[in-house]
Scaffold this motif. Structure first.
Motif, PDB file in Angstrom:
ATOM      1  N   PRO A   1      14.394  -4.717   0.144  1.00 42.08           N
ATOM      2  CA  PRO A   1      13.366  -4.043   0.944  1.00 42.08           C
ATOM      3  C   PRO A   1      11.976  -4.119   0.325  1.00 42.08           C
ATOM      4  CG  PRO A   1      14.763  -2.438  -0.149  1.00 42.08           C
ATOM      5  CD  PRO A   1      15.373  -3.786  -0.394  1.00 42.08           C
ATOM      6  N   PHE A   2      11.877  -4.509  -0.959  1.00 43.81           N
ATOM      7  CA  PHE A   2      10.584  -4.591  -1.622  1.00 43.81           C
ATOM      8  C   PHE A   2      10.088  -6.025  -1.766  1.00 43.81           C
ATOM      9  CE2 PHE A   2      12.715  -0.833  -3.419  1.00 43.81           C
ATOM     10  CZ  PHE A   2      11.938   0.108  -2.783  1.00 43.81           C
ATOM     11  N   SER A   3      10.861  -6.982  -1.289  1.00 48.45           N
ATOM     12  CA  SER A   3      10.499  -8.381  -1.437  1.00 48.45           C
ATOM     13  C   SER A   3       9.381  -8.752  -0.475  1.00 48.45           C
ATOM     14  CB  SER A   3      11.717  -9.267  -1.162  1.00 48.45           C
ATOM     15  OG  SER A   3      11.319 -10.615  -1.091  1.00 48.45           O
ATOM     16  N   ASP A   4       8.368  -9.429  -0.982  1.00 49.58           N
ATOM     17  CA  ASP A   4       7.276  -9.886  -0.127  1.00 49.58           C
ATOM     18  C   ASP A   4       7.760 -10.892   0.894  1.00 49.58           C
ATOM     19  OD1 ASP A   4       4.934  -9.860  -2.879  1.00 49.58           O
ATOM     20  OD2 ASP A   4       5.462  -8.280  -1.452  1.00 49.58           O
ATOM     21  N   SER A   5       8.813 -11.643   0.575  1.00 44.71           N
ATOM     22  CA  SER A   5       9.305 -12.657   1.500  1.00 44.71           C
ATOM     23  C   SER A   5       9.954 -12.055   2.729  1.00 44.71           C
ATOM     24  CB  SER A   5      10.304 -13.575   0.784  1.00 44.71           C
ATOM     25  OG  SER A   5      11.450 -12.843   0.422  1.00 44.71           O
ATOM     26  N   THR A   6      10.373 -10.780   2.673  1.00 48.36           N
ATOM     27  CA  THR A   6      10.981 -10.151   3.844  1.00 48.36           C
ATOM     28  C   THR A   6      10.003  -9.269   4.588  1.00 48.36           C
ATOM     29  OG1 THR A   6      11.766  -8.289   2.540  1.00 48.36           O
ATOM     30  CG2 THR A   6      13.281 -10.138   2.819  1.00 48.36           C
ATOM     31  N   ALA A   7       8.784  -9.193   4.096  1.00 49.64           N
ATOM     32  CA  ALA A   7       7.795  -8.346   4.759  1.00 49.64           C
ATOM     33  C   ALA A   7       7.402  -8.951   6.094  1.00 49.64           C
ATOM     34  CB  ALA A   7       6.558  -8.204   3.870  1.00 49.64           C
ATOM     35  N   THR A   8       7.309  -8.097   7.100  1.00 50.84           N
ATOM     36  CA  THR A   8       6.880  -8.560   8.406  1.00 50.84           C
ATOM     37  C   THR A   8       5.779  -7.650   8.900  1.00 50.84           C
ATOM     38  OG1 THR A   8       8.597  -7.228   9.439  1.00 50.84           O
ATOM     39  CG2 THR A   8       9.121  -9.529   9.053  1.00 50.84           C
ATOM     40  N   GLY A   9       4.576  -8.146   8.823  1.00 50.69           N
ATOM     41  CA  GLY A   9       3.449  -7.376   9.338  1.00 50.69           C
ATOM     42  C   GLY A   9       3.286  -6.061   8.630  1.00 50.69           C
ATOM     43  N   SER A  10       3.184  -4.984   9.423  1.00 51.40           N
ATOM     44  CA  SER A  10       2.901  -3.678   8.857  1.00 51.40           C
ATOM     45  C   SER A  10       4.132  -3.002   8.290  1.00 51.40           C
ATOM     46  CB  SER A  10       2.277  -2.788   9.931  1.00 51.40           C
ATOM     47  OG  SER A  10       3.218  -2.561  10.951  1.00 51.40           O
ATOM     48  N   GLY A  11       5.301  -3.647   8.295  1.00 51.94           N
ATOM     49  CA  GLY A  11       6.511  -3.036   7.770  1.00 51.94           C
ATOM     50  C   GLY A  11       6.379  -2.607   6.327  1.00 51.94           C
ATOM     51  N   GLN A  12       5.506  -3.292   5.568  1.00 54.27           N
ATOM     52  CA  GLN A  12       5.304  -2.946   4.179  1.00 54.27           C
ATOM     53  C   GLN A  12       4.201  -1.905   4.012  1.00 54.27           C
ATOM     54  OE1 GLN A  12       7.137  -4.494   1.277  1.00 54.27           O
ATOM     55  NE2 GLN A  12       8.411  -4.449   3.090  1.00 54.27           N
ATOM     56  N   ASP A  13       3.609  -1.453   5.125  1.00 54.03           N
ATOM     57  CA  ASP A  13       2.534  -0.477   5.072  1.00 54.03           C
ATOM     58  C   ASP A  13       3.016   0.940   5.331  1.00 54.03           C
ATOM     59  OD1 ASP A  13       0.737  -2.518   4.579  1.00 54.03           O
ATOM     60  OD2 ASP A  13       0.148  -2.731   6.676  1.00 54.03           O
ATOM     61  N   VAL A  14       4.317   1.133   5.554  1.00 55.21           N
ATOM     62  CA  VAL A  14       4.825   2.466   5.881  1.00 55.21           C
ATOM     63  C   VAL A  14       6.082   2.782   5.074  1.00 55.21           C
ATOM     64  CG1 VAL A  14       3.892   2.412   8.218  1.00 55.21           C
ATOM     65  CG2 VAL A  14       6.237   1.672   7.832  1.00 55.21           C
ATOM     66  N   LEU A  15       6.289   4.080   4.852  1.00 57.40           N
ATOM     67  CA  LEU A  15       7.544   4.582   4.290  1.00 57.40           C
ATOM     68  C   LEU A  15       8.215   5.349   5.413  1.00 57.40           C
ATOM     69  CD1 LEU A  15       5.927   5.431   1.079  1.00 57.40           C
ATOM     70  CD2 LEU A  15       8.368   5.188   0.999  1.00 57.40           C
ATOM     71  N   LYS A  16       9.410   4.892   5.822  1.00 58.23           N
ATOM     72  CA  LYS A  16      10.152   5.546   6.891  1.00 58.23           C
ATOM     73  C   LYS A  16      11.321   6.317   6.306  1.00 58.23           C
ATOM     74  CE  LYS A  16       9.280   2.375  10.700  1.00 58.23           C
ATOM     75  NZ  LYS A  16       9.933   1.563  11.735  1.00 58.23           N
ATOM     76  N   ALA A  17      11.688   7.392   7.002  1.00 56.08           N
ATOM     77  CA  ALA A  17      12.819   8.210   6.577  1.00 56.08           C
ATOM     78  C   ALA A  17      14.117   7.448   6.842  1.00 56.08           C
ATOM     79  CB  ALA A  17      12.829   9.523   7.339  1.00 56.08           C
ATOM     80  N   PRO A  18      14.969   7.276   5.824  1.00 53.47           N
ATOM     81  CA  PRO A  18      16.239   6.580   6.035  1.00 53.47           C
ATOM     82  C   PRO A  18      17.264   7.434   6.774  1.00 53.47           C
ATOM     83  CG  PRO A  18      16.081   7.331   3.777  1.00 53.47           C
ATOM     84  CD  PRO A  18      14.766   7.650   4.433  1.00 53.47           C
ATOM     85  N   MET A  19      17.001   8.756   6.850  1.00 56.33           N
ATOM     86  CA  MET A  19      17.897   9.703   7.509  1.00 56.33           C
ATOM     87  C   MET A  19      17.097  10.968   7.801  1.00 56.33           C
ATOM     88  SD  MET A  19      19.996  10.585   4.054  1.00 56.33           S
ATOM     89  CE  MET A  19      19.624   9.061   3.201  1.00 56.33           C
ATOM     90  N   PRO A  20      17.564  11.837   8.699  1.00 51.73           N
ATOM     91  CA  PRO A  20      16.825  13.078   8.954  1.00 51.73           C
ATOM     92  C   PRO A  20      16.862  13.986   7.728  1.00 51.73           C
ATOM     93  CG  PRO A  20      18.857  13.011  10.249  1.00 51.73           C
ATOM     94  CD  PRO A  20      18.761  11.715   9.528  1.00 51.73           C
ATOM     95  N   GLY A  21      15.835  14.817   7.569  1.00 56.41           N
ATOM     96  CA  GLY A  21      15.810  15.712   6.423  1.00 56.41           C
ATOM     97  C   GLY A  21      14.493  16.448   6.324  1.00 56.41           C
ATOM     98  N   ALA A  22      14.129  16.804   5.088  1.00 54.13           N
ATOM     99  CA  ALA A  22      12.886  17.532   4.835  1.00 54.13           C
ATOM    100  C   ALA A  22      12.239  16.987   3.563  1.00 54.13           C
ATOM    101  CB  ALA A  22      13.167  19.022   4.662  1.00 54.13           C
ATOM    102  N   VAL A  23      10.916  17.079   3.511  1.00 53.36           N
ATOM    103  CA  VAL A  23      10.177  16.660   2.318  1.00 53.36           C
ATOM    104  C   VAL A  23      10.307  17.753   1.266  1.00 53.36           C
ATOM    105  CG1 VAL A  23       7.904  16.108   1.376  1.00 53.36           C
ATOM    106  CG2 VAL A  23       8.568  15.234   3.626  1.00 53.36           C
TER     107      VAL A  23
END
Length: 167
Positions: A81-103
């Motif tokens: 998930p951190f590889s530049d070769s798998t980056a697609t557009g803005s996908g590397q510009d966000v952190l998404k929640a892998p599951m529901p929860g709380a900060v």
């Protein structure tokens, strides 16, 4: 937590749903029960998935695996998930929640510099705390969920300045 595997150019999301009494994997949201696991290493193998016996041959090639099944050979790659070769557009510009929860804790604020892999926020889901790392080097643009706030799966929690904004 899920991993992503590439098979024939398509990315698949794989999550362990249960380990007992048998391993149950969620592959692209569909459950698959694995009741007989093959041993590690290369060679001829067999396993039982959903009550069906599957015979195959496997060769480990570093991070990749070659699997011969049903007269065809498939190459399976782990998608970093951190590889530049798998980056697609803005996908590397966000952190998404892998599951529901709380900060639970916000490590970085807007304007803070981050390096790839550095914790940006810590979340809690089902009594498990997980630090969400920066997907790339950059600067935090927005923190969209503060400590104590809840979120749903795949909701954006943090954004980084886009690569074009840095120029």
């Amino acid at each position: 937590m899920s991993i992503k595997l590439a098979l024939d150019g398509k990315i698949h999301d794989v999550t362990i749903a249960r380990r007992r009494p048998h391993l149950v994997l969620l592959i692209d949201g569909e459950e698959h029960e694995v009741s007989e696991l093959p041993g590690l290493g290369d060679g001829r193998k067999s396993m039982s998935i959903g009550g069906h016996r599957i015979d195959f041959a496997r060769a480990v090639l570093g991070q990749r695996q070659a699997v011969r099944l049903g007269g065809r050979t498939f190459e399976i790659d782990y998608v970093d998930p951190f590889s530049d070769s798998t980056a697609t557009g803005s996908g590397q510009d966000v952190l998404k929640a892998p599951m529901p929860g709380a900060v639970v804790f916000v490590h970085k604020q807007p304007g803070d510099a981050v390096t790839r892999g550095e914790p940006v926020v810590t979340i809690e889901s089902m009594k498990l705390q997980t630090a969400l790392p920066a997907p790339r080097d950059g600067v935090v643009a927005n923190v969209l969920r503060l400590e104590g706030q809840t979120f749903e799966k795949d909701e954006i929690i943090v954004t980084l300045e886009s690569e074009s904004e840095k120029a």
